[in-house]
Design a protein around this motif. Structure first.
Motif, short mmCIF file in Angstrom:
data_model
loop_
_atom_site.label_atom_id
_atom_site.label_comp_id
_atom_site.label_asym_id
_atom_site.label_seq_id
_atom_site.Cartn_x
_atom_site.Cartn_y
_atom_site.Cartn_z
N TYR A 176 76.69 24.48 41.74
CA TYR A 176 75.73 23.37 41.78
C TYR A 176 74.49 23.78 42.57
O TYR A 176 73.37 23.40 42.23
CB TYR A 176 76.36 22.14 42.46
N CYS A 232 77.73 15.05 44.40
CA CYS A 232 76.69 16.00 43.99
C CYS A 232 75.41 15.83 44.80
O CYS A 232 74.76 16.82 45.15
CB CYS A 232 76.39 15.85 42.51
N VAL A 271 71.79 17.51 44.52
CA VAL A 271 71.50 17.59 43.09
C VAL A 271 70.52 16.49 42.70
O VAL A 271 70.72 15.32 43.02
CB VAL A 271 72.81 17.49 42.27
N THR A 328 80.78 20.48 34.33
CA THR A 328 80.94 20.69 35.76
C THR A 328 82.21 20.03 36.30
O THR A 328 82.85 19.23 35.61
CB THR A 328 79.72 20.13 36.52
N GLN A 348 70.78 23.72 41.02
CA GLN A 348 69.71 22.94 41.64
C GLN A 348 68.51 23.82 41.95
O GLN A 348 67.36 23.42 41.74
CB GLN A 348 70.22 22.24 42.91
N THR A 378 82.46 25.27 41.82
CA THR A 378 81.63 24.13 42.23
C THR A 378 80.39 24.54 43.03
O THR A 378 79.33 23.92 42.85
CB THR A 378 82.48 23.10 43.01
N ALA A 415 74.09 18.10 33.45
CA ALA A 415 75.45 18.32 33.92
C ALA A 415 76.39 17.25 33.37
O ALA A 415 76.14 16.05 33.54
CB ALA A 415 75.48 18.33 35.44
#
Length: 161
Positions: free
Chosen positions: A42, A82, A88, A32, A46, A39, A61
């Motif tokens: 993410y 994150c 996340v 990542t 999730q 990006t 990740a």
């Protein structure tokens, strides 16, 4: 190393972990980056994690700064980004190299087990994804542009095996 469970990895907080801790689970291992055009994936990662974690699914990740210097922050910066930007909650690991002489042994293994286009063992960019079955075998490799929601059927199938 002959199987995925023989690798040690370092969590974002510096704790050493063994992939053997994930034995019997379906894994989606992703390199990542926080400043990449991909990006926003993410969010999809999730979503998949929340939907399937109780069925034995994990997203792992591994932030990487090898592609366009798109992950320049510290492990702490990455964790903060994150969690605050994408909520996340799946495991984040320390910044990891995925290509070259200093590539983490886990990524050397993944690339050998699931080569890319034309047999290339290079990771081409951020958000390359590797799906690992409950038996620890690498089932598939997905290109960075493949959105997480587009591999949901494969995850469901792997969970049902």
């Amino acid at each position: 190393m002959s199987e995925i469970y023989s690798f040690d990895v370092t969590a974002n907080n510096g704790n050493e972990l063994q992939l053997a801790d994930y034995k019997g689970k379906v894994l989606l291992i992703v390199n990542t980056a926080s400043k990449c055009g991909f990006t926003p994936q993410y969010e999809g990662l999730q979503s998949l994690y929340e939907k399937y974690k109780d069925q034995g699914f994990e997203v792992l990740a591994f932030p990487c700064d090898q592609f366009g210097h798109q992950e320049p922050g510290s492990d702490s910066d990455i964790q903060n980004f994150c969690t605050t930007r994408f909520s996340v909650s799946f495991p984040l690991f320390e910044k990891t190299e995925v290509n070259g002489d200093d590539a983490h042994p886990l990524f050397k293994y993944l690339k050998k087990q699931a080569p890319g286009i034309f047999g290339s063992e290079m990771v081409k960019w951020n958000f390359t994804k590797f799906l690992v079955g409950k038996d620890g075998k690498v089932m598939a490799r997905y290109a960075p542009k493949t959105a997480p929601e587009n591999i949901e059927a494969d995850i469901k199938a792997a969970l049902s095996l």
